[in-house]
Design a protein around this motif. Structure first.
Motif, mmCIF file in Angstrom:
data_model
loop_
_atom_site.group_PDB
_atom_site.id
_atom_site.type_symbol
_atom_site.label_atom_id
_atom_site.label_comp_id
_atom_site.label_asym_id
_atom_site.label_seq_id
_atom_site.Cartn_x
_atom_site.Cartn_y
_atom_site.Cartn_z
ATOM 1 N N ARG A 181 0.807 -1.204 0.000
ATOM 2 C CA ARG A 181 0.000 0.000 0.000
ATOM 3 C C ARG A 181 0.850 1.269 0.000
ATOM 4 N NH1 ARG A 181 -4.252 1.407 4.796
ATOM 5 N NH2 ARG A 181 -5.460 3.016 3.729
ATOM 6 N N ALA A 182 1.881 1.289 0.842
ATOM 7 C CA ALA A 182 2.708 2.485 0.952
ATOM 8 C C ALA A 182 3.386 2.790 -0.387
ATOM 9 C CB ALA A 182 3.751 2.300 2.041
ATOM 10 N N ALA A 183 3.870 1.737 -1.074
ATOM 11 C CA ALA A 183 4.544 1.935 -2.349
ATOM 12 C C ALA A 183 3.573 2.520 -3.377
ATOM 13 C CB ALA A 183 5.118 0.611 -2.857
ATOM 14 N N VAL A 184 2.330 2.019 -3.390
ATOM 15 C CA VAL A 184 1.351 2.517 -4.360
ATOM 16 C C VAL A 184 0.986 3.962 -4.037
ATOM 17 C CG1 VAL A 184 -0.980 2.206 -5.275
ATOM 18 C CG2 VAL A 184 0.461 0.213 -4.851
ATOM 19 N N ASP A 185 0.826 4.255 -2.751
ATOM 20 C CA ASP A 185 0.473 5.618 -2.361
ATOM 21 C C ASP A 185 1.593 6.605 -2.654
ATOM 22 O OD1 ASP A 185 -2.068 5.066 -1.598
ATOM 23 O OD2 ASP A 185 -1.600 4.762 0.525
ATOM 24 N N ALA A 186 2.815 6.097 -2.804
ATOM 25 C CA ALA A 186 3.941 6.976 -3.121
ATOM 26 C C ALA A 186 4.005 7.272 -4.613
ATOM 27 C CB ALA A 186 5.248 6.348 -2.651
ATOM 28 N N GLY A 187 3.194 6.579 -5.421
ATOM 29 C CA GLY A 187 3.242 6.761 -6.874
ATOM 30 C C GLY A 187 2.072 7.578 -7.387
ATOM 31 N N THR A 188 1.946 7.631 -8.728
ATOM 32 C CA THR A 188 0.896 8.446 -9.318
ATOM 33 C C THR A 188 -0.480 7.812 -9.157
ATOM 34 O OG1 THR A 188 1.316 7.393 -11.427
ATOM 35 C CG2 THR A 188 2.392 9.507 -11.055
ATOM 36 N N ALA A 189 -0.524 6.527 -8.796
ATOM 37 C CA ALA A 189 -1.810 5.850 -8.651
ATOM 38 C C ALA A 189 -2.509 6.232 -7.350
ATOM 39 C CB ALA A 189 -1.620 4.339 -8.709
ATOM 40 N N LYS A 190 -1.848 6.997 -6.498
ATOM 41 C CA LYS A 190 -2.399 7.357 -5.187
ATOM 42 C C LYS A 190 -3.782 7.999 -5.325
ATOM 43 C CE LYS A 190 -1.539 10.570 -1.366
ATOM 44 N NZ LYS A 190 -1.582 9.773 -0.152
ATOM 45 N N GLY A 191 -4.710 7.469 -4.524
ATOM 46 C CA GLY A 191 -6.044 8.050 -4.490
ATOM 47 C C GLY A 191 -6.910 7.675 -5.679
ATOM 48 N N LYS A 192 -6.364 6.895 -6.612
ATOM 49 C CA LYS A 192 -7.131 6.547 -7.811
ATOM 50 C C LYS A 192 -7.271 5.041 -7.953
ATOM 51 C CE LYS A 192 -4.361 9.070 -10.407
ATOM 52 N NZ LYS A 192 -3.715 9.827 -11.484
ATOM 53 N N TYR A 193 -7.249 4.337 -6.827
ATOM 54 C CA TYR A 193 -7.337 2.888 -6.924
ATOM 55 C C TYR A 193 -8.235 2.320 -5.836
ATOM 56 C CZ TYR A 193 -4.099 2.449 -2.985
ATOM 57 O OH TYR A 193 -3.520 2.506 -1.746
ATOM 58 N N ALA A 194 -8.685 1.096 -6.060
ATOM 59 C CA ALA A 194 -9.430 0.361 -5.049
ATOM 60 C C ALA A 194 -8.946 -1.083 -5.107
ATOM 61 C CB ALA A 194 -10.931 0.441 -5.326
ATOM 62 N N VAL A 195 -9.319 -1.865 -4.099
ATOM 63 C CA VAL A 195 -8.842 -3.242 -4.022
ATOM 64 C C VAL A 195 -10.027 -4.184 -3.858
ATOM 65 C CG1 VAL A 195 -7.294 -4.829 -2.816
ATOM 66 C CG2 VAL A 195 -6.763 -2.390 -2.858
ATOM 67 N N VAL A 196 -10.010 -5.279 -4.626
ATOM 68 C CA VAL A 196 -10.982 -6.356 -4.416
ATOM 69 C C VAL A 196 -10.193 -7.659 -4.303
ATOM 70 C CG1 VAL A 196 -12.945 -5.296 -5.605
ATOM 71 C CG2 VAL A 196 -11.252 -6.604 -6.912
ATOM 72 N N PRO A 197 -10.788 -8.689 -3.686
ATOM 73 C CA PRO A 197 -10.079 -9.978 -3.688
ATOM 74 C C PRO A 197 -9.886 -10.452 -5.129
ATOM 75 C CG PRO A 197 -11.886 -10.005 -2.111
ATOM 76 C CD PRO A 197 -12.033 -8.752 -2.905
ATOM 77 N N LEU A 198 -8.779 -11.135 -5.395
ATOM 78 C CA LEU A 198 -8.578 -11.706 -6.720
ATOM 79 C C LEU A 198 -9.654 -12.773 -6.929
ATOM 80 C CD1 LEU A 198 -6.581 -11.766 -9.185
ATOM 81 C CD2 LEU A 198 -5.537 -13.746 -8.092
ATOM 82 N N PRO A 199 -10.488 -12.629 -7.998
ATOM 83 C CA PRO A 199 -11.596 -13.579 -8.134
ATOM 84 C C PRO A 199 -11.114 -14.973 -8.501
ATOM 85 C CG PRO A 199 -11.480 -12.161 -10.048
ATOM 86 C CD PRO A 199 -10.456 -11.646 -9.081
ATOM 87 N N GLY A 200 -11.989 -15.960 -8.239
ATOM 88 C CA GLY A 200 -11.681 -17.339 -8.597
ATOM 89 C C GLY A 200 -12.274 -17.685 -9.950
#
Lengths: 293, 420
Positions: free
Chosen positions: B273-292
């Motif tokens: 999470r910290a790495a993503v928030d340090a990049g340009t994707a910050k604030g523009k993403y969401a997370v879901v479980p990887l579907p089966g």
């Protein structure tokens, strides 16, 4: 009196024997011993007893088809590198004898710099130059997005170039010193007899330089056969799907990274035997052609 | 001749005198060792260590206040060279630390080396030990002996760019097949983006595909495993993530791609999470479980994480046990989540975290759906070190071999490593 005389050489040889024994024989003995044991991290730290397995490490290695693939790739890669190093080194050595002082100094300095760069830094710098998207070379040729390490042969070619770049200065300097030591009178006589540059090189310089060449060739073979750093750094441990593995990297990956020291020792022994065989064959060939080394 | 005899004699002497060095493991002090003095602790270094160090300092202060005349000497060791450091500590008891943090996949290797102490008594005498789930205990147990306390978990889920998805009118995928079609749709509409960032060296990104299809590492050449591998390697193609760019990517590189905005989806961990928030994707993403494979199911994730353990050579095992239980307790697990995003292993701590931060929900859901693990066998270290799985994925992704050929070859190597 005569007894003392016959023993004296033994005592005099002792210091050398102690140094050689300590530095060469003992490690080689340990290597050989480890290669017939089941010796992993568990044995080193005493978690399990050490077990004698005879030739098992060797039979597993020699029946492993990947080992033979890697061995073949290593031999071909090393051969190509040795030839390229010699060609570049010899060419530039001849050039050094022909140019005036300032260019000679510049060329020597440039070569020395390449020689002095640590292999890891050198490899990393070359990787920057040949980076897929941002590399200077790709931008220069307008081929951004071309991954040099994707194809097996371009990857080997690039790594080979770095190996040659790092090892030609030794060849160049050694041969330059050799050429400078060739008596001027011989060269003058050849010139008077009407020999051209090409002919002088092959029929005067090469025969006189044969002992120096022998050393340079053997050194290059040993270095290039054992190449590790450039492959490890540039192809990230052996390339895509292991396509750029050489024997040393393979040994590290199979044995030391996996803590199978017995198996690693077996690979080490096999490599040593191969290099020993190459060297002996080469030296015999030299002797047969009438040159005593 | 005399020289040869002398040399032979010297050689014979050497041979009889020297065998390869093996250190005998010393047994731990039976009385628990001294209760005062310097306790040596090894923890993993992190790319962004500050917050972790602050929490540890707090724990050390609490510990030394409760234990007079003690100091705690914490060393942060590099993850890349941990193997060498641990081997060194096993071989040289004098320089060994007391308490160590170690990756849960490293357990079998350290256990067979005989380097870790049995924590069964410590954990049963620890009130919070009962909060450890059976799964967590099992992940730190080797051949019936508990050799660590799970400190935190790391699982991966699907990060996606909310801006790209809403612009293209896409929904987060509900099945792995939908993941593929969504990824291709994104790449078709926005050719400068990778649909989903995948890599040939990203084993823990590929394994959920295999597990979701019913395959496993120990049967990598089964029809189910092959279907899963094919689903993953099909993503390393021009219409999603071209082999020239993606065939040799590691998991870390896919994190970079997603964080820098070059990929619309990525299979990333809660710890990224910290790495993503340090990049340009910050604030523009969401997370879901990887579907089966089927809608509504979740692909089993790899249950990564780190344990805390006590070295068998520890000088102060009793003191070490006190420090370990403090650090592994609910209070500091929750603090470590706040600092680093590490998912707690104790149920009360993970409930606390889930209640106050919705970010962890997809990860907790993933864990709830069941996680998987690599074989608990010292042979796993060898499989990992000799890059068996990345080689298999890369061979398929670059077209050097078909799925059947690559998996058959990998299965042989895995069998060989696990049965020795």
């Amino acid at each position: 009196m005569s007894r003392v005389r016959t023993r004296a050489p033994l005592w005099l040889l002792l210091p050398a024997a102690v140094v050689l024994g300590g530095l060469f024989l003992y490690p080689m003995y340990q290597l050989g011993l480890l290669s017939v044991l089941d010796f992993t991290q568990a044995q080193v730290s005493g978690g399990q007893p050490t077990r004698f397995v005879g030739a098992e490490n060797y039979t597993r290695l020699l029946t492993d088809s990947r080992f033979w693939d890697v061995l073949l790739a290593t031999v071909l890669f090393a051969a190509a590198c040795v030839l390229a190093t010699l060609a570049v080194g010899a060419g530039l050595a001849v050039l050094l004898t022909r140019v005036s002082r300032i260019p000679r100094l510049m060329l020597s300095l440039a070569a020395m710099a390449a020689w002095a760069v640590p292999a890891v830094s050198g490899s990393t710098t070359w990787m920057f130059l040949f980076d897929t998207d941002l590399g200077f070379v790709n931008q220069l040729f307008g081929i951004e997005g071309f991954n040099w390490l994707y194809d097996r042969y371009t990857a080997f070619g690039l790594v080979g170039a770095v190996v040659v770049w790092a090892s030609f200065p030794f060849v160049m300097v050694t041969l330059y010193a050799g050429i400078e030591a060739v008596p001027k009178s011989v060269l003058e006589a050849a010139a008077l007899d009407g020999a051209g540059t090409w002919r002088t090189f092959w029929q005067i310089l090469v025969p006189i330089l044969r002992p120096v060449l022998a050393i340079v060739v053997i050194q290059s073979i040993i270095w290039d056969f054992k190449v590790f750093t450039q492959i490890w750094v540039m192809t990230r441990g052996g390339g895509l799907a292991g396509q750029n593995l050489t024997l040393n990297v393979y040994a590290y990956q199979q044995a030391f990274a996996s803590s199978e020291y017995g198996r690693g020792a077996a690979i080490g022994v096999v490599m040593m035997l191969i290099l020993l065989a190459v060297t002996v064959v080469y030296l015999r060939a030299l002797r047969r052609s009438g040159e005593q080394l | 001749m005399r020289l040869r005899l002398a040399a032979a004699a010297a050689l014979a002497l050497t041979i009889t005198a020297c065998a390869p060095s093996t250190s005998a493991p010393s047994t731990a002090a039976s009385d628990g060792g001294p209760r005062t003095g310097a306790l040596k602790v090894w923890l993993f270094d992190e790319p962004n260590r500050g917050p972790k160090e602050a929490v540890i300092k707090e724990a050390v202060t609490e510990f030394t206040a409760a234990h007079p005349d003690t100091t705690v000497d914490v060393q942060y060791i590099a993850v890349d060279t941990r193997s060498e450091r641990f081997k060194g500590a096993f071989n040289d008891p004098a320089s060994a630390p007391d308490v160590v943090e170690y990756g849960n996949t490293d357990l079998p290797e350290y256990a067979t080396a005989g380097g870790l102490a049995d924590l069964g008594a410590v954990v049963s005498g620890w009130p919070e030990g009962a909060d450890l789930t059976a799964e967590a205990r099992a992940s730190a147990t080797y051949q019936g002996t508990l050799l660590g306390v799970p400190w935190y978990l790391g699982v991966r889920a699907l990060y996606y760019r909310t801006d790209v998805f809403s612009e293209l009118g896409l929904k987060p995928p509900a099945t792995l097949a939908e993941l593929t079609t969504t990824a291709r749709a994104i790449r078709a509409a926005r050719p400068e983006l990778f649909g989903v960032a995948v890599g040939g060296k990203y084993t823990y990104g590929a394994m959920p595909f295999v597990w979701a299809h019913g395959g496993d590492l120990t049967s990598i050449d089964s029809a189910q495993s092959r279907a899963g591998l094919k689903a993953y390697t099909d993503l390393i193609a021009e219409d999603n993530c071209p082999p020239q760019n993606c065939a040799d990517l590691t998991g870390g590189k896919t994190v970079e791609l997603f964080a820098s905005g070059k990929a619309a989806m990525g299979i990333l961990g809660n710890f990224n999470r910290a790495a993503v928030d340090a990049g340009t994707a910050k604030g523009k993403y969401a997370v879901v479980p990887l579907p089966g494979v089927t809608a509504g199911s979740i692909a089993p994730a790899f249950a990564g994480g780190n344990n805390l353990g006590i070295m068998r050579n520890a000088q102060r095992p009793a003191l070490a046990a006190d420090f370990l239980t403090l650090l592994a307790g609910r209070k500091y697990q929750a603090k470590m989540y706040d600092a680093m995003g590490n998912l707690p292993t104790l149920k009360p701590a993970s409930d606390e975290v889930a209640a106050k931060d919705t970010f962890v929900k997809p990860f907790i859901d993933t864990i709830g759906a069941g996680t998987r693990f690599v074989p608990l066998d010292p042979g796993w270290g060898k499989i990992d070190a000799s890059a068996v799985l990345p080689t298999m994925i890369e061979k398929v992704a670059t077209g050097k071999a078909g799925v059947d050929e690559a998996t058959t070859e990998a299965a042989e190597l895995i069998d060989e490593a696990l049965t020795r």
